[in-house]
Enzyme design. Structure first.
Site, mmCIF file in Angstrom:
data_model
loop_
_atom_site.group_PDB
_atom_site.id
_atom_site.type_symbol
_atom_site.label_atom_id
_atom_site.label_comp_id
_atom_site.label_asym_id
_atom_site.label_seq_id
_atom_site.Cartn_x
_atom_site.Cartn_y
_atom_site.Cartn_z
ATOM 1 N N TRP A 1 0.878 -1.282 0.096
ATOM 2 C CA TRP A 1 0.011 0.047 0.033
ATOM 3 C C TRP A 1 0.768 1.248 -0.076
ATOM 4 O O TRP A 1 0.580 2.161 -0.493
ATOM 5 C CB TRP A 1 -0.906 0.000 1.268
ATOM 6 C CG TRP A 1 -1.826 1.202 1.191
ATOM 7 C CD1 TRP A 1 -3.224 1.431 0.738
ATOM 8 C CD2 TRP A 1 -1.687 2.576 2.105
ATOM 9 N NE1 TRP A 1 -3.695 2.484 1.107
ATOM 10 C CE2 TRP A 1 -2.761 3.184 1.895
ATOM 11 C CE3 TRP A 1 -0.398 3.077 2.666
ATOM 12 C CZ2 TRP A 1 -2.655 4.510 2.285
ATOM 13 C CZ3 TRP A 1 -0.494 4.262 3.079
ATOM 14 C CH2 TRP A 1 -1.724 5.085 2.860
ATOM 15 N N HIS A 2 2.012 1.243 0.705
ATOM 16 C CA HIS A 2 2.919 2.450 0.702
ATOM 17 C C HIS A 2 3.589 2.571 -0.439
ATOM 18 O O HIS A 2 4.309 3.822 -0.572
ATOM 19 C CB HIS A 2 3.811 2.059 1.864
ATOM 20 C CG HIS A 2 3.181 2.471 3.460
ATOM 21 N ND1 HIS A 2 2.270 1.587 4.104
ATOM 22 C CD2 HIS A 2 3.161 3.699 4.156
ATOM 23 C CE1 HIS A 2 2.095 1.878 5.099
ATOM 24 N NE2 HIS A 2 2.228 3.347 5.135
ATOM 25 N N GLY A 3 3.677 1.715 -1.577
ATOM 26 C CA GLY A 3 4.384 2.179 -2.570
ATOM 27 C C GLY A 3 4.711 0.922 -3.493
ATOM 28 O O GLY A 3 4.826 -0.041 -2.776
ATOM 29 N N PHE B 1 1.951 8.199 -1.532
ATOM 30 C CA PHE B 1 1.461 6.872 -1.341
ATOM 31 C C PHE B 1 -0.016 6.723 -1.854
ATOM 32 O O PHE B 1 -0.794 7.540 -2.122
ATOM 33 C CB PHE B 1 1.529 6.615 0.285
ATOM 34 C CG PHE B 1 2.863 6.771 0.799
ATOM 35 C CD1 PHE B 1 3.799 6.254 0.120
ATOM 36 C CD2 PHE B 1 3.178 7.179 1.887
ATOM 37 C CE1 PHE B 1 5.316 6.252 0.438
ATOM 38 C CE2 PHE B 1 4.486 7.292 2.616
ATOM 39 C CZ PHE B 1 5.408 6.789 1.621
#
Lengths: 463, 390
Positions: free
Chosen positions: A315-317, A463
């Site tokens: 999810w963060h990248g 993000f």
């Protein structure tokens, strides 16, 4: 647009406040919807279109899900999945396509830029669709109200991730009071100060050491990079959340809290109950518990933790370091769950705190280096490998110069200042008159910093 | 409680609306005296710009530049950074006695990229610059000397607790990279000593040397030329204070508004009227253009500030040896001393319009008997002109 910009503070916000409070009650959502789209489109107008498609599709599928929910649950489930997949496919395409294409050796798409906040608003849309399917909320018939929920500018681009059921009521019936407005002002000023006065200045120190490491890598430099980044990320992101919550209150909304002094945690499990709370909650509600949570034995629970953390990482990248970052927490959390927490409870609090912060600092090292090789060399430099020595004079000089800032930032990340202030004003009632003045002063000093700097973007916008 | 809520809200709103109204009502300025730079004005709208996101960036810049009370607010930020114990603001150090010095430069890397938040230098950039000087020295038929002037951080080191390791490493690496045959005029360590002894050889608020500093440099040049006995002693000059309100480039960039201004001196012999000075083909009033003293940028009074080509000759037409100075602005306050002995041709190596990197051709064109490179260490690490010398 970001909150910590002069355009937002002195053009956008005054106009929006005027328009909102001069409008009759039933027009207020229309105003919010319209100005939120403007807020979103300010930097990249093309993506307004994408946002409208997302909103409209989830809105339309909402009716289909509701109609079948009671009599044809299988059909309702299918509509829910279609709606979820449509929105996830946008997220996947813009955020992950190139990453997976490079793994699978498919042709890449050049110039694919990430629409701002897509990870945040997609999750909000999903929460509506799933809540509706579960029967935990009623269908939203008013397109404007639904659009307002998704695009509401305070939380649009970097959270908190507001689940639909938390805000359903407020969309149609909310009361704006002067107490809420004032509390929103205080919260907003506090967040702005955290972001501009601490977050950005810590980031400048971080950038300085990063550049110094290029020419004279030292162990001290590597530690400073990690400490400054850890503090910077907290102030950047929690400052943003404070501003979002504060702005929400000014318009009569009450958003969930996103941070609860994460750096006083005494275990990683506790850390994740205090850091980016709305994201953890989202994954718990919509992934962990549906998978069975902790109710189907240790093995299944470990699997569930692993799935949640693989997804949290991604999810963060779309990058290997984020996968590794998720995996890192997955392993620690499973260990803590299986045995480590019981051991830790027998150790002194100081040790538990040290253990937690050390693991957190290292986690942010993985987090901050999208280039794994560069991250590894920074990690090795922490222990003096590949450096020119423990320190060089300029690195030590800069440390001394940053000490007051570091001390303020460290103390500020604990609940103490708030407690002290509360205790102090409890005894001296007139001292409470300081609060409005302090808020105004913080605002003005932040403006001074913004006028003198060219730009201060948010870490979490990516993000 | 309710009353406090009203106060909080009204205070907040009055700041928001107050600045917003002032921003709308006050006229835009196109130039900032204090910062000595053009201010950005309202960008013109175009759909293309809006779609690419450039428009919003330009509007942000416009807001920052035209913001009401900008100068005051910038000063507050400077004050709060100093109060935090950082000892600097925006890369400008504040030292003893209000001495300022830039520590962070827009450092040029060997691959042509730049690094802004660093006080290091790229050894490759220095190597390339020295290689250029070596090439030029080989190619020139006449005597060639190199005078690399220090930055405040190199010379005024004793005013700061900032370590000198980077300065020293930079000077060392230049010493190493230049061929032994290249004749250097060394001023940095001399001026550093003079500064430590309490002499104001560099301005406090500006990145240039003072007229006193320039005089010391002049003496060193004359010694290097073997003309030691012709050096004009300091006591022969009348030292005239022509400005006591010089707020220099570091003052503009540092945002520390409480720092006191510098004074500017002209050192006069009385024969200044005997020189004919031209800048880019047009005659100047002399070695000094006094109208600059009424403005903020007083240093431009020396040889009228920035020009591509400046020549100094005797009005009588009496021919003297020609000294070609390939230079940046440091040479402007040095030139009045050298003009007492030579006809001067000053070529601005930092010019963005003209290219003087072909030094032999320039020496040939102006019939130079000697060539002197006067160039600051700041430009050595931030620009690529030296590496292109031939």
């Amino acid at each position: 647009m970001v909150f910590s910009s002069l355009v937002f503070l002195f053009a956008y916000l005054p106009v929006v406040l005027l328009m909102y409070y001069l409008s009759p009650l039933r027009w207020r959502n229309v105003v919010l919807f319209a100005v939120s789209l403007l807020f979103y489109g300010w930097g990249e107008p093309v993506y307004i279109l994408l946002m409208m498609v997302s909103v409209t599709s989830a809105y339309a599928f909402g009716f289909l899900i509701e109609r079948c929910r009671d009599r044809e649950p299988e059909k309702a489930r299918r509509w829910m999945l279609v709606s979820v997949l449509i929105n996830l496919s946008f997220l996947f395409f813009f955020k992950y396509y190139n990453f997976f294409a490079s793994i699978l050796r498919l042709p890449q798409i050049a110039g694919l830029s990430l629409p701002i906040g897509i990870s945040f608003y997609t999750f909000q849309i999903l929460s509506y669709t799933i809540d509706l399917w579960r029967g935990e909320t009623a269908v939203q018939r008013n397109y404007i109200a639904f659009g307002t929920y998704v695009t509401l500018f305070p939380q649009l681009i970097a959270g908190p991730i507001v689940r639909y059921q938390e805000i359903d009521e407020q969309l149609s019936r909310r009361r704006e009071t002067i107490e809420d407005f004032a509390s929103g002002v205080r919260r907003f000023c506090c967040g702005l100060g955290k972001k501009v006065l601490l977050g950005d200045t810590l980031a400048a120190g971080y950038a300085y050491y990063q550049n110094l490491q290029l020419f004279e890598p030292t162990a001290l430099g590597a530690w400073m990079i990690m400490i400054l980044y850890t503090l910077h990320l907290y102030y950047d992101f929690s400052g943003y959340s404070d501003m979002a919550i504060g702005l929400g209150r000014m318009f009569g909304f009450s958003f969930p809290e996103n941070f609860n002094y994460p750096y006083i945690a005494k275990s990683i499990t506790e850390f994740w109950r205090r850091w980016h709370i709305t994201l953890s909650t989202w994954f718990r509600e919509y992934v962990y518990i549906p998978l069975g949570g902790n109710r189907r034995g240790k093995l299944k629970q470990c699997r569930n933790i692993a799935v949640v953390w693989a997804l949290t990482g991604l999810w963060h990248g779309a990058n290997w370091n984020f996968v590794l970052w998720g995996l890192y927490f997955c392993v620690i959390l499973i260990c803590e769950h299986l045995f480590l927490r019981r051991w830790l409870e027998k150790t002194p609090a100081v040790f538990r705190h040290f253990y937690t912060m050390l693991l957190v600092v290292v986690s942010f090292l993985i987090f901050s280096y999208t280039d794994l090789a560069a991250g590894l060399s920074c990690f090795r430099a922490l222990f003096g490998v590949g450096t020119v020595g423990f320190s060089v004079p300029v690195a030590a000089y800069q440390l001394l110069r940053l000490l007051p800032l570091l001390a303020i930032a460290a103390v500020g990340s604990t609940p103490w200042p708030r407690l002290w202030f509360a205790r102090w004003t409890a005894r001296r009632r007139p001292a409470r008159a300081l609060v409005p003045v302090l808020s105004a002063m913080v605002l003005v000093v932040c403006v001074a910093y913004l006028v003198d700097s060219t730009f201060s973007p948010f870490e979490y916008l990516n993000f | 409680m309710k009353r406090m809520s009203w106060i909080t809200s009204l205070l907040f709103l009055s700041i928001l609306f107050g600045f917003a109204a002032a921003f709308v009502l006050l006229p835009d300025k196109s130039f900032s005296e204090q910062e000595n730079r053009g201010l950005r004005t309202l960008p013109s709208f175009s759909w293309d710009q809006l779609m690419s996101g450039d428009f919003s960036g330009a509007v942000n810049d416009y807001f920052a530049d035209q913001f009401p009370l900008r100068d005051t607010l910038v000063g507050w930020k400077g004050a709060s950074e100093i109060a935090l114990g950082k000892g600097e603001n925006d890369g400008i150090l504040l030292g003893a006695g209000g001495q300022l010095a830039r520590r962070q430069f827009e450092m040029r890397c060997a691959d042509g990229s730049t690094l802004t938040d660093a006080d290091a230098f790229d050894p490759e950039t220095v190597r390339a610059a020295c290689a250029g000087i070596n090439r030029a020295a080989d190619a020139l038929p006449c005597p060639f000397h190199v005078l690399l002037t220090g930055r405040n951080i190199d010379v005024a080191a004793s005013a700061f607790d900032y370590p000198t390791e980077i300065s020293d490493a930079l000077l060392d690496s230049i010493r190493r990279e230049l061929e032994p045959s290249v004749q250097r005029v060394e001023t940095v360590s001399l001026l550093r000593e003079r500064f430590r002894a309490g002499e104001q050889v560099y301005y406090k608020t500006d990145h240039h040397w003072t007229t006193l500093g320039a005089y010391y440099a002049y003496c060193e040049v004359m010694k290097a030329y073997g003309m030691e006995e012709q050096i004009l002693p300091a006591k022969r000059f009348t030292r005239q204070t022509v400005s006591d309100h010089f707020y220099g480039t570091l003052w503009s960039a540092g945002g520390m508004k409480w720092v006191q201004p510098d004074t500017v001196e002209f050192w006069l012999l009385g024969n200044e009227g005997d020189f004919a000075v031209t800048a880019d083909g047009k005659p100047l009033e002399g070695l000094y253009t006094r109208s600059w003293l009424q403005k903020k940028d007083c240093y431009s009074a020396f040889l009228d500030g920035t020009h591509d080509v400046v020549t100094v000759r005797m009005s009588s037409g009496e021919p003297r040896p020609v000294l070609l100075l390939l230079k940046d602005s440091f040479a402007n306050s040095l030139a009045p001393f050298l003009a007492q002995h030579f006809d001067l041709v000053l070529l601005n190596l930092s010019s963005s319009r003209a290219d003087y990197t072909d030094l032999s051709a320039a020496a040939d064109q102006y019939g130079a008997d000697r060539v002197l490179l006067v160039y600051t260490l700041e430009n050595v690490i931030t620009a690529d002109k030296l590496s292109r010398l031939h």
